[in-house]
Scaffold this active site. Sequence first.
Site, PDB file in Angstrom:
ATOM      1  N   ASP A   1      -1.744  -7.506   7.194  1.00  0.00           N
ATOM      2  CA  ASP A   1      -3.181  -7.367   6.924  1.00  0.00           C
ATOM      3  C   ASP A   1      -3.491  -7.973   5.556  1.00  0.00           C
ATOM      4  OD1 ASP A   1      -1.918  -5.320   5.455  1.00  0.00           O
ATOM      5  OD2 ASP A   1      -3.596  -3.937   5.672  1.00  0.00           O
TER       6      ASP A   1
ATOM      7  N   GLY B   1       0.828  -1.197   0.000  1.00  0.00           N
ATOM      8  CA  GLY B   1       0.000   0.000   0.000  1.00  0.00           C
ATOM      9  C   GLY B   1       0.866   1.252   0.000  1.00  0.00           C
TER      10      GLY B   1
ATOM     11  N   GLY C   1       0.167  -5.243   0.619  1.00  0.00           N
ATOM     12  CA  GLY C   1      -1.043  -5.152  -0.197  1.00  0.00           C
ATOM     13  C   GLY C   1      -0.934  -5.863  -1.526  1.00  0.00           C
TER      14      GLY C   1
ATOM     15  N   GLU D   1       5.323  -5.695   7.545  1.00  0.00           N
ATOM     16  CA  GLU D   1       4.634  -4.629   8.290  1.00  0.00           C
ATOM     17  C   GLU D   1       5.272  -4.279   9.628  1.00  0.00           C
ATOM     18  OE1 GLU D   1       1.930  -6.076   5.191  1.00  0.00           O
ATOM     19  OE2 GLU D   1       3.227  -7.080   6.640  1.00  0.00           O
TER      20      GLU D   1
END
Length: 348
Positions: free
Chosen positions: A146, A67, A115, A138
């Site tokens: 995530d 992301g 992502g 992350e």
Amino acid sequence: MTENEDVLVSTQNGVGLMTLNRPKAINSLNYAMVTAMANAVEAWATDDDVHTLLLTGAGERGLCAGGDVVAIYHDAKSGGTESLAFWRDEYILNARIANYPKPYVAVMDGIVMGGGVGVSAHGSVRVVTDTTKMGMPEVGIGFIPDVGGTYLLARTPGLLGVHAALTGAPFSGADAIAMGFADHYVPHDALDAFKAAVIADGADAALSAHAIEPPASTLLAQQHWIDHCYAAETVADIIAELRGHDAEPANDAAKLIATRSPIALAVTLEAVRRAAKLDTLEDVLREEFRTSSAALRSHDLVEGIRAQLVDKDRNPKWSPADLTQCTEADVAAYFAPADPDLTFPGQE
């Protein structure tokens, strides 16, 4: 179908083509890209003229580096509302990909992080190459894996997923197949021919013509010490086990984990353990939306992005500063229901 310059969308011979098109940013996902992908995926799901989807990334560096976390950094400093909306729609897209009614072919070449894993590793035909560099990094920015990452990490052989989650270290295409993040191995040099074959003859024929046996997974070969060390109860215990082990990669893992955000590590370990007990990807994504929402309010996410990607001093000042200061209550707070919680179409 709306065209977005950051995502090139077209159809050819019954194949819906989606190309992530921010090569200078290694195709990092922004909100407009998630919206464009979701629109295309929905339109093609019921289009009888489209039988297969093919996801690729523009440029030579990778499918998607994750992301756009610098945008998240600025948003977090001003209230975080756009990031929550972005994640909500991104996670709904991840679940849609996992349940897609048609073959969803993801070419996971080069860098595939965060992502990028979410828009590819939930697909039905997941292709890696000799240049694949995959990971869920992350914890290095004070965030928690995530995009359904903890669902996949919790379902690897043994505790390989816990190792990948806590170190944030990248793994190869061969490792990705061994870990359940991918299915097929196509040499990088054969990708153009593979994509052309998908368009000409469909996914099965393209795989028959171009997929080869993957090399042995180096991570799988280390499962003995990984399973032993990562079975420890807490992150501090895991680091102690790694430091005390005679395998050099175990010592290297300990050093790497020790640089990561302590609270992100503690929450990540709990998140992977919880994901192992949840039945569906949607259940896990809902839990991840809670941890992401909490991370957005935390000190460490803003500080981690600042240190790695804004000021680039690579010297984050984590708070709490070490694992001994992370309480069970601190960790539990990350799993409190979001307001509102994540729901999926048809569940409202």
